[in-house]
Design an enzyme around this catalytic site. Structure first.
Site, PDB file in Angstrom:
ATOM      1  N   GLU A   1      -4.889   3.742   6.272  1.00 56.01           N
ATOM      2  CA  GLU A   1      -4.576   3.545   4.846  1.00 56.01           C
ATOM      3  C   GLU A   1      -4.961   4.776   4.016  1.00 56.01           C
ATOM      4  O   GLU A   1      -4.190   5.205   3.156  1.00 56.01           O
ATOM      5  CB  GLU A   1      -5.318   2.291   4.342  1.00 56.01           C
ATOM      6  CG  GLU A   1      -4.901   1.885   2.954  1.00 56.01           C
ATOM      7  CD  GLU A   1      -5.733   0.721   2.417  1.00 56.01           C
ATOM      8  OE1 GLU A   1      -5.639  -0.380   2.983  1.00 56.01           O
ATOM      9  OE2 GLU A   1      -6.466   0.933   1.446  1.00 56.01           O
TER      10      GLU A   1
ATOM     11  N   ARG B   1       0.835  -1.212   0.000  1.00 61.38           N
ATOM     12  CA  ARG B   1       0.000   0.000   0.000  1.00 61.38           C
ATOM     13  C   ARG B   1       0.871   1.265   0.000  1.00 61.38           C
ATOM     14  O   ARG B   1       0.585   2.244   0.686  1.00 61.38           O
ATOM     15  CB  ARG B   1      -0.932   0.020   1.215  1.00 61.38           C
ATOM     16  CG  ARG B   1      -1.908  -1.113   1.267  1.00 61.38           C
ATOM     17  CD  ARG B   1      -2.917  -1.077   0.112  1.00 61.38           C
ATOM     18  NE  ARG B   1      -3.832  -2.187   0.230  1.00 61.38           N
ATOM     19  CZ  ARG B   1      -3.597  -3.391  -0.311  1.00 61.38           C
ATOM     20  NH1 ARG B   1      -2.524  -3.612  -1.056  1.00 61.38           N
ATOM     21  NH2 ARG B   1      -4.451  -4.377  -0.143  1.00 61.38           N
TER      22      ARG B   1
ATOM     23  N   SER C   1     -10.854  -0.413   3.485  1.00 60.24           N
ATOM     24  CA  SER C   1     -10.062  -0.698   4.698  1.00 60.24           C
ATOM     25  C   SER C   1      -9.517   0.605   5.259  1.00 60.24           C
ATOM     26  O   SER C   1      -8.860   1.357   4.541  1.00 60.24           O
ATOM     27  CB  SER C   1      -8.874  -1.607   4.349  1.00 60.24           C
ATOM     28  OG  SER C   1      -9.339  -2.765   3.712  1.00 60.24           O
TER      29      SER C   1
HETATM   30  C1  LIG Z   1     -15.428  -0.093  -0.662  1.00 60.19           C
HETATM   31  C2  LIG Z   1     -13.954   0.124  -0.903  1.00 60.19           C
HETATM   32  C3  LIG Z   1     -13.125  -0.957  -1.110  1.00 60.19           C
HETATM   33  C4  LIG Z   1     -11.752  -0.776  -1.365  1.00 60.19           C
HETATM   34  N1  LIG Z   1     -10.981  -1.894  -1.575  1.00 60.19           N
HETATM   35  C5  LIG Z   1      -9.657  -1.735  -1.816  1.00 60.19           C
HETATM   36  C6  LIG Z   1      -8.830  -2.886  -2.054  1.00 60.19           C
HETATM   37  O1  LIG Z   1      -9.303  -4.023  -2.068  1.00 60.19           O
HETATM   38  N2  LIG Z   1      -7.516  -2.683  -2.265  1.00 60.19           N
HETATM   39  C7  LIG Z   1      -6.955  -1.436  -2.288  1.00 60.19           C
HETATM   40  O2  LIG Z   1      -5.741  -1.335  -2.501  1.00 60.19           O
HETATM   41  N3  LIG Z   1      -7.711  -0.327  -2.078  1.00 60.19           N
HETATM   42  C8  LIG Z   1      -9.037  -0.443  -1.845  1.00 60.19           C
HETATM   43  N4  LIG Z   1      -9.821   0.663  -1.617  1.00 60.19           N
HETATM   44  C9  LIG Z   1      -9.187   1.996  -1.602  1.00 60.19           C
HETATM   45  C10 LIG Z   1      -9.301   2.766  -2.935  1.00 60.19           C
HETATM   46  O3  LIG Z   1     -10.352   2.270  -3.719  1.00 60.19           O
HETATM   47  C11 LIG Z   1      -8.007   2.701  -3.751  1.00 60.19           C
HETATM   48  O4  LIG Z   1      -6.936   3.211  -3.008  1.00 60.19           O
HETATM   49  C12 LIG Z   1      -8.123   3.489  -5.064  1.00 60.19           C
HETATM   50  O5  LIG Z   1      -6.989   3.256  -5.863  1.00 60.19           O
HETATM   51  C13 LIG Z   1      -8.259   4.987  -4.845  1.00 60.19           C
HETATM   52  O6  LIG Z   1      -8.606   5.569  -6.094  1.00 60.19           O
HETATM   53  P1  LIG Z   1      -9.230   7.005  -6.199  1.00 60.19           P
HETATM   54  O7  LIG Z   1      -9.232   7.366  -7.644  1.00 60.19           O
HETATM   55  O8  LIG Z   1     -10.526   7.062  -5.525  1.00 60.19           O
HETATM   56  O9  LIG Z   1      -8.136   7.880  -5.443  1.00 60.19           O
HETATM   57  P2  LIG Z   1      -8.363   9.148  -4.481  1.00 60.19           P
HETATM   58  O10 LIG Z   1      -9.028   8.709  -3.235  1.00 60.19           O
HETATM   59  O11 LIG Z   1      -8.962  10.257  -5.240  1.00 60.19           O
HETATM   60  O12 LIG Z   1      -6.842   9.513  -4.146  1.00 60.19           O
HETATM   61  C14 LIG Z   1      -6.036   8.658  -3.350  1.00 60.19           C
HETATM   62  C15 LIG Z   1      -4.605   9.213  -3.339  1.00 60.19           C
HETATM   63  O13 LIG Z   1      -4.047   9.125  -4.635  1.00 60.19           O
HETATM   64  C16 LIG Z   1      -3.660  10.421  -5.127  1.00 60.19           C
HETATM   65  N5  LIG Z   1      -4.024  10.450  -6.545  1.00 60.19           N
HETATM   66  C17 LIG Z   1      -5.229  10.129  -7.096  1.00 60.19           C
HETATM   67  N6  LIG Z   1      -5.160  10.220  -8.426  1.00 60.19           N
HETATM   68  C18 LIG Z   1      -3.899  10.604  -8.732  1.00 60.19           C
HETATM   69  C19 LIG Z   1      -3.222  10.884  -9.969  1.00 60.19           C
HETATM   70  N7  LIG Z   1      -3.829  10.756 -11.144  1.00 60.19           N
HETATM   71  N8  LIG Z   1      -1.925  11.295  -9.912  1.00 60.19           N
HETATM   72  C20 LIG Z   1      -1.295  11.416  -8.709  1.00 60.19           C
HETATM   73  N9  LIG Z   1      -1.882  11.172  -7.524  1.00 60.19           N
HETATM   74  C21 LIG Z   1      -3.161  10.753  -7.537  1.00 60.19           C
HETATM   75  C22 LIG Z   1      -4.461  11.409  -4.292  1.00 60.19           C
HETATM   76  O14 LIG Z   1      -3.773  12.661  -4.205  1.00 60.19           O
HETATM   77  C23 LIG Z   1      -4.519  10.694  -2.957  1.00 60.19           C
HETATM   78  O15 LIG Z   1      -3.320  10.906  -2.265  1.00 60.19           O
HETATM   79  C24 LIG Z   1     -11.198   0.532  -1.388  1.00 60.19           C
HETATM   80  C25 LIG Z   1     -12.039   1.636  -1.177  1.00 60.19           C
HETATM   81  C26 LIG Z   1     -13.408   1.446  -0.952  1.00 60.19           C
HETATM   82  C27 LIG Z   1     -14.293   2.640  -0.769  1.00 60.19           C
END
Ligand SMILES: Cc1cc2nc3c(=O)[nH]c(=O)nc-3n(C[C@H](O)[C@H](O)[C@H](O)COP(=O)(O)OP(=O)(O)OC[C@H]3O[C@@H](n4cnc5c(N)ncnc54)[C@H](O)[C@@H]3O)c2cc1C
Length: 345
Positions: free
Chosen positions: A341, A171, A245
């Protein structure tokens, strides 16, 4: 896609509630949508936006907003997906950072390029997938990663990074460390190995094999199983606000592990290749009696203690207060510090 003649899409005092899966209230001083590398450069060169602090936002599924952001929120909307090339040993697939992650996984399967099925149904966008090296059911992004393109938020320069430069960990990646907040990932390329090999060594997948009698599932079956497993145990953010998580699974030394197992033989744990042990954070939280509890308008999900939820109208401060109380009781009982996380702002 925008071009240089269209003005940047800028919103002032923009609500972020619809842009985070926890449904937490917060305002962004400025929200700017970027659909290309050129748009990011225009933000960098902009007289007002260029000098302001910035926060890069994808789907908002791994963030906790505890306050309004006095910053330029750069909402990434770079689209597009394609097969870059077909090699004897792999398909190389590229996707824009603004593409929905799960849709990409489903699309690659539809095209006949399996390999990402274990990562199905993870919310969020493609651009965030390398940031925390997303992982689920025995596969991490780094196992399917080829390279990515990013634009530096200070110089506006485009760079291409390979896996070594991304420094993927559990992570974790360089985007949560040295490059945190410093660049916008605009495209990610994936390497899907041929011939396809299923990854089935997870208890819940083994249970599916046992229950269905299918011992050699194809990629589509694994995809369907993963979706069913996840739907059964994780809350749908469209219904109950959450960020998945809330804590990382702590990794402990063999001595610490022996000590904890001596006291709590039931503890759920997984041996890692380097001799250390990963403990199930959800089990630790459950053992402290938190499952289903509510503090203010934030709570611990009934079916999975690792997931904190918005019971309706919660603020980020309430979520963080609950998280701290959980950290304290896990530390008090097990001597282990749980690390959040999501990114807490
Ligand atoms: C129900 C649920 C289940 C989940 N299950 C998992 C799982 O099984 N495994 C797992 O690893 N995660 C899981 N997650 C966490 C999450 O889905 C992941 O971390 C996902 O990759 C976040 O994507 P996002 O576009 O929403 O990022 P955001 O929440 O918008 O951003 C997260 C971080 O990434 C940075 N960021 C986003 N986009 C960019 C970009 N283009 N360039 C540079 N930085 C960027 C942001 O600044 C921030 O620091 C889960 C979340 C939920 C709600």
């Amino acid at each position: 896609m925008s071009n240089l003649s269209t003005p940047l899409n800028i919103q002032r005092r923009a609500s972020l509630r619809e842009h985070n899966t926890f449904g937490l209230p917060a305002l962004a001083d400025i929200l700017v949508r970027v659909a290309s590398d050129a748009d990011v450069r225009r933000v960098v060169d902009h007289p007002e936006l260029g000098i302001a602090p910035k926060f890069v936002l994808g789907g908002g599924s791994n963030v906790v907003f505890t306050r309004d952001l006095m910053a330029v929120v750069v909402k990434v909307e770079v689209m597009g997906r394609r097969l870059v090339r077909e090699q004897a040993d792999a398909w190389i697939v590229e996707a824009g950072a603004g593409e929905n992650w799960h849709d990409l996984v489903a699309w690659t399967l539809d095209q006949g390029w399996p390999g990402m099925e274990n990562l199905a149904l993870i919310p969020g966008l493609v651009g965030a997938s390398p940031v925390q090296n997303i992982g689920a059911y025995g596969v991490e992004l780094k196992d399917r990663f080829d390279s990515l393109d990013a634009v530096d938020l200070v110089t506006g320069r485009s760079v291409t990074l390979g896996a070594d430069e991304c420094r993927f960990g559990y992570r974790d990646s360089v985007f949560k460390q040295a490059l945190a907040g410093k660049s916008v990932i605009t495209r990610v390329r994936f390497r899907l190995p041929r011939p396809w090999q299923p990854v089935l060594g997870y208890l819940e997948i083994e249970r599916k094999m046992h229950d269905t009698g299918v011992t050699a599932p194809d990629a589509r079956t694994v995809f369907d199983w993963i979706c069913a497993i996840r739907r059964a145990k994780l809350p749908d953010p469209a219904v109950i606000g959450n960020a998945g998580s809330f804590f990382k699974n702590p990794v402990v030394s063999p001595e610490q592990c022996r000590d904890i197992i001596g006291r709590d033989p039931e503890i759920v744990h997984y041996a890692l290749a380097d001799g250390s042990t990963k403990l199930a954070a959800g089990w630790l939280i459950d053992a402290c009696g938190w499952k289903g509890k509510t503090v203010g308008r934030a709570g611990v999900y009934e079916k999975q203690a690792l997931v904190l939820v918005n019971r309706g109208g919660a603020s980020g401060a309430e979520v963080v207060t609950l998280a701290r109380a959980i950290q304290e009781s896990v530390y008090g009982r097990f001597g282990i510090r749980l690390e959040p996380e999501p990114i807490i702002l």
